[in-house]
Design a protein around this motif. Structure first.
Motif, mmCIF file in Angstrom:
data_model
loop_
_atom_site.group_PDB
_atom_site.id
_atom_site.type_symbol
_atom_site.label_atom_id
_atom_site.label_comp_id
_atom_site.label_asym_id
_atom_site.label_seq_id
_atom_site.Cartn_x
_atom_site.Cartn_y
_atom_site.Cartn_z
ATOM 1 N N GLU A 19 131.890 -69.812 114.847
ATOM 2 C CA GLU A 19 132.957 -70.733 114.468
ATOM 3 C C GLU A 19 132.386 -72.091 114.079
ATOM 4 O OE1 GLU A 19 136.915 -72.932 116.377
ATOM 5 O OE2 GLU A 19 135.602 -71.696 117.632
ATOM 6 N N ALA A 20 131.428 -72.590 114.894
ATOM 7 C CA ALA A 20 130.843 -73.898 114.614
ATOM 8 C C ALA A 20 129.991 -73.859 113.353
ATOM 9 C CB ALA A 20 130.006 -74.363 115.804
ATOM 10 N N ARG A 21 129.206 -72.796 113.184
ATOM 11 C CA ARG A 21 128.399 -72.678 111.972
ATOM 12 C C ARG A 21 129.295 -72.601 110.743
ATOM 13 N NH1 ARG A 21 123.027 -71.889 112.177
ATOM 14 N NH2 ARG A 21 123.094 -71.147 110.020
ATOM 15 N N GLY A 22 130.428 -71.936 110.883
ATOM 16 C CA GLY A 22 131.381 -71.846 109.779
ATOM 17 C C GLY A 22 131.941 -73.199 109.392
ATOM 18 N N ALA A 23 132.069 -74.098 110.392
ATOM 19 C CA ALA A 23 132.560 -75.448 110.096
ATOM 20 C C ALA A 23 131.500 -76.269 109.368
ATOM 21 C CB ALA A 23 132.966 -76.150 111.395
ATOM 22 N N VAL A 24 130.223 -75.967 109.622
ATOM 23 C CA VAL A 24 129.130 -76.685 108.962
ATOM 24 C C VAL A 24 128.838 -76.068 107.593
ATOM 25 C CG1 VAL A 24 126.690 -77.324 109.111
ATOM 26 C CG2 VAL A 24 128.091 -77.263 111.180
ATOM 27 N N ILE A 25 128.820 -74.727 107.534
ATOM 28 C CA ILE A 25 128.497 -73.994 106.303
ATOM 29 C C ILE A 25 129.658 -73.057 106.032
ATOM 30 C CG2 ILE A 25 126.665 -72.747 105.106
ATOM 31 C CD1 ILE A 25 124.907 -73.272 107.594
ATOM 32 N N PRO A 26 130.726 -73.526 105.398
ATOM 33 C CA PRO A 26 131.953 -72.742 105.273
ATOM 34 C C PRO A 26 131.776 -71.385 104.582
ATOM 35 C CG PRO A 26 132.333 -75.008 104.666
ATOM 36 C CD PRO A 26 130.871 -74.858 104.821
ATOM 37 N N ALA A 61 132.919 -81.497 117.240
ATOM 38 C CA ALA A 61 133.849 -80.384 117.408
ATOM 39 C C ALA A 61 133.718 -79.448 116.188
ATOM 40 C CB ALA A 61 135.286 -80.902 117.539
ATOM 41 N N PRO A 62 133.913 -78.142 116.381
ATOM 42 C CA PRO A 62 134.430 -77.469 117.578
ATOM 43 C C PRO A 62 133.454 -77.376 118.735
ATOM 44 C CG PRO A 62 133.866 -75.859 115.884
ATOM 45 C CD PRO A 62 133.713 -77.204 115.261
ATOM 46 N N GLU A 63 132.207 -77.779 118.554
ATOM 47 C CA GLU A 63 131.270 -77.904 119.664
ATOM 48 C C GLU A 63 130.209 -78.921 119.278
ATOM 49 O OE1 GLU A 63 128.103 -74.459 119.646
ATOM 50 O OE2 GLU A 63 130.048 -73.600 119.117
ATOM 51 N N CYS A 64 129.475 -79.405 120.266
ATOM 52 C CA CYS A 64 128.436 -80.405 119.992
ATOM 53 C C CYS A 64 127.216 -79.745 119.362
ATOM 54 C CB CYS A 64 128.032 -81.112 121.290
ATOM 55 S SG CYS A 64 129.244 -82.310 121.863
ATOM 56 N N LEU A 65 126.841 -80.242 118.187
ATOM 57 C CA LEU A 65 125.693 -79.697 117.475
ATOM 58 C C LEU A 65 124.920 -80.823 116.811
ATOM 59 C CD1 LEU A 65 127.335 -76.685 115.560
ATOM 60 C CD2 LEU A 65 125.919 -76.542 117.612
ATOM 61 N N THR A 66 123.621 -80.612 116.636
ATOM 62 C CA THR A 66 122.797 -81.482 115.803
ATOM 63 C C THR A 66 122.471 -80.726 114.520
ATOM 64 O OG1 THR A 66 121.817 -82.485 117.770
ATOM 65 C CG2 THR A 66 120.686 -82.852 115.676
#
Length: 389
Positions: A379-386, A347-352
């Motif tokens: 949004e998801a990239r922001g969760a990985v790389i704030p 979450a917020p989405e499925c990513l590898t």
């Protein structure tokens, strides 16, 4: 040549004198004996001296100060010194790595160096490296730098100097990393590479990286595709697809070399990805110990979070590829060898998430990919790389 810049403590002893247009560095806290370095600003052509026990010592031609002043703009007095250097010079000086101050001084003092800095910075990098490694004296160095550009290359022992000089001028220094210049020289002086590269309108690091990994690509259209892509992200995606294909099956080299378009490359990639996920991780690409048992995955560099989990086993890596419908299983050897590590985000989405490693430490996030290599949302990239901008 290694960068010998000193690691500085918090209490910095730098003093800018506006009336003398110079920066004084008190080295006592760093060297444990009374020593000062005085560096002139741009108007003083960056001349510098060391003062030991009140005696002024003039440096030799190749000598450089031990501090990387250009990376220390947080110090107010050093910022005053940096502000004396023209902005257009500061913009590209990082490319010269350990030679930065020596190049700054040459550009400030010699018109020949200034001309080359703006017209052909890669040639200047090679010449400076040659000059230092061969310990040229100041007179010989300046005479050499006053030659025509292809003559400078010839004086350094380069053949086909006119063709090579045209090639060197195409290299986009803003697109290549500082360590890359020395590797690049061995490539562009190879005749087969020289013939191919001179037809590209510009030369970026991605082109050379692909040619090193897949020499067969020298005569393929993929290099032209890379050269035609003005978008950095599009180029990075194409490079990742090629690298994925290489990891999946080295026998694809010939097929990729005959590839005529990005669409065809995607078809080859998707076909191999489906085949690998159907049959499992190819045993040829698994590192084995002396008893022919697979080497385990190293410990993850980060234990993960509630929504981002490290992939710890072969089985989990294979399942990730099947679930996400991409070729992450081709990373098995890289993970075993400690050059990469793989995580799954729920979450917020499925990513590898693929992380590049260096000596057991995370270096950078290499890829963030959704199902079927779909691009992740902001949004998801922001969760990985704030702090990504």
């Amino acid at each position: 040549m290694q960068n010998t810049a000193l690691s500085l403590p918090e209490e910095k002893e730098f003093t800018w004198c506006d009336s003398h247009h110079s920066l004084t560095i008190d080295c006592l806290p760093y060297l444990n004996y009374p020593c000062k370095i005085v560096v002139g600003g741009w108007q003083k052509k960056l001349d510098w001296v060391s003062i030991i026990d009140h005696e002024v010592e003039q440096p030799e031609f190749h000598s450089s100060i031990a501090f990387d002043l250009s990376s220390m703009a947080h110090c107010e007095d050093i910022q005053y010194w940096l502000n004396t250097i023209p902005e257009e010079v500061q913009r590209n000086i990082d490319f010269f790595g350990a030679h930065k101050f020596f190049v700054l001084k040459l550009v400030a003092q010699w018109q020949e160096a200034r001309d080359l800095f703006f017209s052909n910075p890669v040639l200047l990098w090679y010449w400076v490296d040659f000059c230092i490694n061969h310990k040229l004296d100041e007179s010989t160095a300046r005479k050499m730098l006053a030659m025509k550009q292809h003559q400078i290359l010839a004086a350094m022992g380069m053949s086909n100097s006119k063709s090579l000089n045209r090639l060197v001028k195409k290299i986009q220094i803003e697109s290549i990393q500082r360590y890359f210049a020395s590797k690049l020289l061995s490539i562009i002086t190879t005749p087969a590479y020289l013939v191919k590269l001179r037809h590209l309108p510009v030369i970026r690091q991605e082109h050379i990286d692909v040619m090193i990994a897949m020499p067969e690509l020298i005569h393929s259209r993929l290099l032209e595709l890379l050269a035609s892509m003005g978008c950095r992200w599009a180029r990075a995606r194409l490079i990742n697809i090629i690298q994925d294909c290489l990891r999946m099956d080295l026998a694809l080299n010939r097929e990729l070399a005959n590839c005529n378009s990005e669409a065809e490359l995607n078809r080859i990639h998707d076909r191999e990805m489906a085949r690998r996920n159907r049959h499992g991780i190819d045993q040829r690409f698994i590192l084995l110990d002396e008893q022919d048992n697979p080497l385990p995955f190293p410990l993850p560099p980060h234990p993960g979070t509630e929504w981002i989990k490290p992939i710890l086993t072969f089985e989990a890596l294979r399942e990730e590829g099947i679930k996400m419908k991409h070729c992450v299983g081709s990373y098995v050897r890289n993970v075993q060898a400690g050059t990469h590590y793989i995580y799954h985000m729920e979450a917020p989405e499925c990513l590898t998430i693929s992380i590049t490693m260096n000596n057991g430490r995370p270096l950078r996030i290499e890829q963030v990919a959704g199902p079927c290599n779909k691009t992740a949302s902001n949004e998801a990239r922001g969760a990985v790389i704030p702090d990504e901008s």
